[in-house]
Design a protein around this motif. Sequence first.
Motif, mmCIF file in Angstrom:
data_model
loop_
_atom_site.group_PDB
_atom_site.id
_atom_site.type_symbol
_atom_site.label_atom_id
_atom_site.label_comp_id
_atom_site.label_asym_id
_atom_site.label_seq_id
_atom_site.Cartn_x
_atom_site.Cartn_y
_atom_site.Cartn_z
ATOM 1 N N ASP A 74 43.767 36.589 36.507
ATOM 2 C CA ASP A 74 43.797 36.981 37.917
ATOM 3 C C ASP A 74 42.904 36.075 38.755
ATOM 4 N N SER A 75 41.689 35.826 38.299
ATOM 5 C CA SER A 75 40.777 34.993 39.085
ATOM 6 C C SER A 75 41.222 33.532 39.098
ATOM 7 N N PHE A 124 43.838 33.440 41.661
ATOM 8 C CA PHE A 124 43.189 33.586 42.972
ATOM 9 C C PHE A 124 42.628 32.255 43.458
ATOM 10 N N ALA A 144 39.430 35.436 50.935
ATOM 11 C CA ALA A 144 39.866 36.181 49.749
ATOM 12 C C ALA A 144 41.014 37.117 50.086
ATOM 13 N N TRP A 200 41.024 41.646 47.458
ATOM 14 C CA TRP A 200 39.877 41.232 46.652
ATOM 15 C C TRP A 200 38.583 41.760 47.246
ATOM 16 N N PRO A 219 39.666 41.961 41.934
ATOM 17 C CA PRO A 219 40.785 42.650 42.585
ATOM 18 C C PRO A 219 40.472 44.139 42.761
#
Length: 145
Positions: A86-87, A90, A115, A119, A134
Amino acid sequence: MSAASPAHPQPPGATQAAQAERDVIHTARYTLVNLTPDDALRQPLHQITRHTLQGHTKSARLTRGDGLHAWLAGTGYGLCLPVSSDSRLFYSSPLPDVWRNAGPMRVETALQAIAGLAWKMTVDEVSRTVCFVPYWQLQSGVVRG
């Protein structure tokens, strides 16, 4: 009244006003200097700044990670390492063009706006790192990686 009676209590702002008077010195005939550091010196993410991010061309793909790094430059803070999928997604997602020239605004406000609403920004003051989690992970306690 006897000498042993308690002193009259000071009004709430009196002590602060007395402290403020001691935190100013004369450096010249008409110049007073405040010895108390500004908010931006004590909390670098509160400083107000503006940034112009440039790729080689308008079509150069800037990422959210690029934008976050640019806004953190000079603050003494860094980004958390992207350890989850996820990061990583991102940080590598495209930065909207509106962020190529933004400000003036507080650094922390710009970071959260880059962000986005999905987030949550967290700051570790000990290691001076800024992380983004998240919101769905905060609500469910589930961590994907």
